[in-house]
Every structure is written in structure tokens, then in C-alpha cells.
Design a protein around this motif. Structure first.
Motif, PDB file in Angstrom:
ATOM      1  N   GLY A  14       0.764  -1.240   0.000  1.00  0.00           N
ATOM      2  CA  GLY A  14       0.000   0.000   0.000  1.00  0.00           C
ATOM      3  C   GLY A  14       0.789   1.280   0.000  1.00  0.00           C
ATOM      4  O   GLY A  14       0.216   2.359  -0.192  1.00  0.00           O
ATOM      5  N   GLN A  34       3.438  -2.026   9.356  1.00  0.00           N
ATOM      6  CA  GLN A  34       3.248  -2.993   8.283  1.00  0.00           C
ATOM      7  C   GLN A  34       4.581  -3.623   7.882  1.00  0.00           C
ATOM      8  O   GLN A  34       4.658  -4.832   7.622  1.00  0.00           O
ATOM      9  CB  GLN A  34       2.590  -2.325   7.075  1.00  0.00           C
ATOM     10  N   HIS A 187      -4.574  -6.501  -0.108  1.00  0.00           N
ATOM     11  CA  HIS A 187      -4.821  -6.214   1.305  1.00  0.00           C
ATOM     12  C   HIS A 187      -3.579  -6.528   2.138  1.00  0.00           C
ATOM     13  O   HIS A 187      -2.935  -7.563   1.935  1.00  0.00           O
ATOM     14  CB  HIS A 187      -6.008  -7.044   1.804  1.00  0.00           C
ATOM     15  N   LYS A 190      -3.434  -9.944   3.674  1.00  0.00           N
ATOM     16  CA  LYS A 190      -3.182 -10.991   2.682  1.00  0.00           C
ATOM     17  C   LYS A 190      -1.702 -11.047   2.333  1.00  0.00           C
ATOM     18  O   LYS A 190      -1.124 -12.126   2.167  1.00  0.00           O
ATOM     19  CB  LYS A 190      -4.015 -10.749   1.434  1.00  0.00           C
TER      20      LYS A 190
END
Length: 264
Positions: A14, A34, A187, A190
Motif C-alpha cells: 500500500g 506494516q 490487502h 493478505k
């Protein structure tokens, strides 16, 4: 089995802006979490396939991005910069059985990620023997210097393709596909699952060989600013090819890295 993990951030799921990569910006906190989650997934996958010793190299920016307290207590982590010629691969040696890259990204000179670059934002391109060099290739050659194979990479679609073309059989997870200043991302949860599964397969595979290093390294660095080219042209052993380009040749990859430590 001993595994080395080099972790970057510009290829995490992202991510699309430099603000999201830099400490002090509000968006950075989420993406550092993340990044940590993706590293943790790689650790889990390696452990599931028999890794008994894992060294993490926090290899982005300040090299103080991963939350060490979120990692299992069986791993070690290198944080901060020693100004070691191996840079993002500090700590690598011949004792490792496999190398894993997470959060990697497309190189300078390629528009495959809004954050495409190679080590610094000061260069347009870095080439070795005429081939465009990404941080993936630079670091994979560092692993090959010690005859250690790179078995896994996660990052944007551009760098994943580069890795697959260079290392047959390497496992990859595509986190983002770049277009201009945007990314199309799967995502984040995922991505974490796919990294764990991919690293587990990669470590279990055992058939990937280390890259073969060339006998000679003809290096070309094209800088964005001609003033920087002029200043660095006085570094020993380099030649100024034109107003923005420096070149040098070495037969030992460590000597290439030693020069790049100062020229990038």
C-alpha cells in the motif's frame, strides 16, 4: 539452518508516498508497523521450514523502523548504519544458508513504483556491465559474494519481475503495482499471509543456487545534478564520462561496494 532477512519499506503493501517512509510524518507509523508485520511473516515462514537462526537487517532510511519487541525472541536484528560496504546486507557472511528480501522496490530509472530509487534519490541510474542495478541486484550480488542464494523477495510488481528474471525459481510476493504516483495494492493482511507461505516454500525448496558473479564489473553512475558528478569525480579510481556520469572498473565485487559506499 541460518537465514538472513534484509527489510526495506518502499515495497511494503500500500505504500505510495515518501511521507509514508520517513520518521516524523504521521503516515509513517502505520507503514513501519506494516513493515514489521511483513518481516514477522518472513520469520514465521522461515522457522516453519527449519530455520534455527535468523538475522534481520533493518535496511531502510534510519535503519530504525522495525519494532524489535514485536519480533520473536529467537532472532537478532541489526539497526542503524555502521557505514559498512555491504550496507543493506551488513552482517551477511558465508555461514548463512539463504537470504530473504522484504519490502523491496523498483530501481532508479524505472517508473514501476512512485518511490523507485537505488540507494539514494541523487542518481538517475546505476549500471553494472550495462545492466540497470536495483537494490535487489546489488544486494543479491553481496549474497553471491559469500555464495549464499537469495530465495525470496516481496515488493512491487516491477522488482518482483526483475528478481524472477535474474534468479530462476525464486519465490516472490507482489505487494503493489505502480502507475505514476499511485499504487494498486492487495490487502495488507493478505500480503502477510502470502509472505509467510512464500518464505516457507522458499526455505523448504533448497534448489536455488547463488548468483554467479561476473569476472569484471564495469560500473556507470548517472547523477541527477551535474554539480555532484563534478565533486565526486575527484574520488580515487573513478573517471568522468560526461557532465552527469562517473565510471569505474573493478574485478572484485567488494571493491565495487567499497566505492559505492562513498559515491551513492
Amino acid at each position: 539452518m541460518k537465514v538472513f532477512i534484509s527489510a526495506d519499506i518502499e515495497g511494503t503493501a500500500g505504500i505510495a508516498s515518501w511521507d509514508e517512509t520517513n520518521k516524523g510524518h504521521a503516515d509513517y507509523t502505520y507503514f513501519s508497523r506494516q513493515m514489521t508485520a511483513e518481516v514477522n511473516a518472513a520469520i514465521s515462514g522461515a522457522m516453519k521450514s527449519g530455520a534455527s537462526e535468523i538475522l534481520i537487517r533493518d535496511a531502510h532510511g534510519s535503519a530504525r523502523n522495525i519494532d524489535p519487541s514485536a519480533l520473536p525472541d529467537c532472532v537478532r536484528i541489526i539497526r542503524g548504519w555502521a557505514r559498512d560496504p555491504f550496507m543493506m546486507m551488513q552482517g551477511i557472511d558465508a555461514s548463512f544458508d539463504a537470504v530473504v528480501f522484504t519490502g523491496y522496490h523498483s530501481p532508479s530509472g524505472r517508473g514501476l513504483n512512485p518511490l523507485s530509487h537505488t540507494m539514494t534519490g541523487d542518481i538517475f541510474s546505476l549500471k553494472i556491465n550495462g545492466e540497470l542495478v536495483s537494490e535487489f541486484l546489488m544486494n543479491a550480488m553481496s549474497a553471491a559474494y559469500y555464495k549464499v542464494p537469495v530465495v525470496f523477495l516481496s515488493g512491487d510488481a516491477g522488482i518482483a519481475k526483475i528478481a524472477r528474471d535474474k534468479v530462476p525459481g525464486i519465490e516472490t510476493v507482489v505487494t503493489n503495482t505502480g502507475s505514476g504516483s499511485s499504487v494498486d495494492s492487495i490487502h495488507p493482511a493478505k500480503v502477510v499471509r502470502l509472505i509467510e507461505e512464500g518464505v516457507s516454500r522458499a526455505i523448504s525448496n533448497g534448489s536455488i543456487k547463488p548468483m554467479t558473479l561476473p569476472e569484471k564489473f564495469e560500473v556507470e553512475i548517472v547523477y541527477i545534478e551535474h554539480t555532484q558528478t563534478h565533486r565526486l569525480s575527484f574520488f580515487p579510481g573513478v573517471e568522468k564520462a560526461d557532465d552527469r556520469t562517473l565510471t569505474f572498473t573493478e574485478s572484485d565485487y567488494f571493491e565495487v561496494l567499497r566505492k559505492l559506499l562513498f559515491l551513492l
